[in-house]
Motif scaffolding. Structure first.
Motif, short mmCIF file in Angstrom:
data_model
loop_
_atom_site.label_atom_id
_atom_site.label_comp_id
_atom_site.label_asym_id
_atom_site.label_seq_id
_atom_site.Cartn_x
_atom_site.Cartn_y
_atom_site.Cartn_z
N ASP A 79 0.82 -1.22 0.00
CA ASP A 79 0.00 0.00 0.00
C ASP A 79 0.85 1.26 0.00
O ASP A 79 0.35 2.34 -0.36
CB ASP A 79 -0.92 0.02 1.24
N HIS A 80 2.10 1.14 0.41
CA HIS A 80 2.95 2.32 0.55
C HIS A 80 4.28 2.11 -0.16
O HIS A 80 4.78 0.98 -0.25
CB HIS A 80 3.19 2.63 2.03
N PRO A 81 4.87 3.19 -0.67
CA PRO A 81 6.18 3.08 -1.33
C PRO A 81 7.26 2.62 -0.35
O PRO A 81 7.22 2.96 0.84
CB PRO A 81 6.45 4.51 -1.82
N THR A 82 8.22 1.87 -0.85
CA THR A 82 9.38 1.45 -0.07
C THR A 82 10.64 1.78 -0.89
O THR A 82 10.60 1.76 -2.12
CB THR A 82 9.34 -0.05 0.25
N PRO A 83 11.76 2.07 -0.22
CA PRO A 83 12.97 2.47 -0.95
C PRO A 83 13.62 1.31 -1.68
O PRO A 83 13.64 0.17 -1.19
CB PRO A 83 13.88 3.01 0.16
N LYS A 84 14.15 1.61 -2.87
CA LYS A 84 14.88 0.65 -3.69
C LYS A 84 16.22 1.26 -4.07
O LYS A 84 16.32 2.46 -4.35
CB LYS A 84 14.11 0.31 -4.97
N THR A 85 17.26 0.44 -4.10
CA THR A 85 18.57 0.90 -4.53
C THR A 85 18.66 0.85 -6.05
O THR A 85 18.38 -0.19 -6.67
CB THR A 85 19.69 0.03 -3.93
N MET A 86 19.05 1.96 -6.64
CA MET A 86 19.23 2.06 -8.08
C MET A 86 20.72 2.26 -8.36
O MET A 86 21.37 3.11 -7.74
CB MET A 86 18.43 3.24 -8.64
N ILE A 87 21.26 1.47 -9.28
CA ILE A 87 22.67 1.57 -9.65
C ILE A 87 22.77 2.08 -11.09
O ILE A 87 22.04 1.63 -11.98
CB ILE A 87 23.38 0.22 -9.51
N PHE A 88 23.68 3.02 -11.30
CA PHE A 88 23.80 3.67 -12.61
C PHE A 88 24.81 2.98 -13.51
O PHE A 88 25.82 2.43 -13.06
CB PHE A 88 24.19 5.14 -12.42
N TRP A 89 24.51 3.05 -14.78
CA TRP A 89 25.39 2.61 -15.86
C TRP A 89 25.73 3.85 -16.69
O TRP A 89 24.86 4.69 -16.92
CB TRP A 89 24.71 1.58 -16.75
N THR A 90 26.98 3.94 -17.15
CA THR A 90 27.39 5.12 -17.90
C THR A 90 28.17 4.73 -19.15
O THR A 90 28.71 3.64 -19.27
CB THR A 90 28.30 6.04 -17.04
N ARG A 91 28.21 5.68 -20.08
CA ARG A 91 28.97 5.50 -21.33
C ARG A 91 29.34 6.88 -21.85
O ARG A 91 28.48 7.76 -21.94
CB ARG A 91 28.15 4.77 -22.36
#
Length: 200
Positions: free
Chosen positions: A184-196
């Motif tokens: 019912d509620h948002p929870t935090p997620k880890t996002m990892i970046f990719w670069t070029r």
């Protein structure tokens, strides 16, 4: 299949014309692992306003008849939300030299015909057209190696991204929140970046 498809390219404020189509497509595709997104149209349309406010943003959409079946977006990082900008600011990188790639989403029936490459081609071409950006990036959720909702046949996109010249940078991480399926509620997620590096 491919000859029956047609493509729509919109920039800046014009993207708002297809907010409903894009919001529903995002919710449909992001329900699958690894995003497991419960979905909320009003939240989606509010987030997409970020793209409509940016003069240099791009939407490249794929339609089968009148139905949007795929889409990808990109936007200057300086025009994105703070949670996406934050890891680059913390690393001392110049936001004005970076272009951020948003979603690349396709309904399952339309995968495997080269549209994933087309999405990257369109975004890279758009970013390079300004001749001021040096780096492109996107992020992906980190669900860890073991997750109860991970399908047995799941295949990550890492190999595809590596072949496109992108590299995962574990020093660039952010936290985003959304409700997982059944929550019912948002929870935090880890996002990892990719670069070029962007080749102009």
């Amino acid at each position: 299949m491919a000859p029956s498809l047609h493509y729509v390219t919109l920039t800046g404020a014009a993207i708002e014309q297809v907010f409903d189509d894009l919001a529903h497509l995002r919710i449909s595709v992001f329900r699958d692992y690894p995003y497991l997104y419960e979905g909320d149209v009003s939240y989606e349309k509010n987030y997409l306003k970020t793209y409509a406010r940016s003069e240099r943003s791009l939407l490249f959409a794929v339609y089968d008849g009148n139905k949007m079946v795929g889409a990808t977006t990109c936007i200057p990082l300086a025009d994105e939300t703070g949670e996406i900008q934050m890891p680059f600011q913390n690393a001392g990188l110049d936001l004005d030299s970076i272009f951020y790639f948003g979603e690349s989403i396709l309904l399952p029936h339309f995968r495997g015909i080269g549209l994933g490459h087309r999405f990257f081609d369109e975004r890279e071409k758009h970013a390079a057209s300004f001749q001021t950006y040096k780096l492109t990036c996107f992020c992906a959720v980190d669900r860890g190696n073991v997750h109860p909702a991970k399908p047995a046949n799941y295949r990550a996109n890492d190999t595809f991204w590596l072949k496109r010249g992108y590299r995962k940078d574990n020093t660039l991480q952010s936290q985003m929140e959304w409700p997982d399926l059944g929550e019912d509620h948002p929870t935090p997620k880890t996002m990892i970046f990719w670069t070029r590096p962007l080749i102009n």
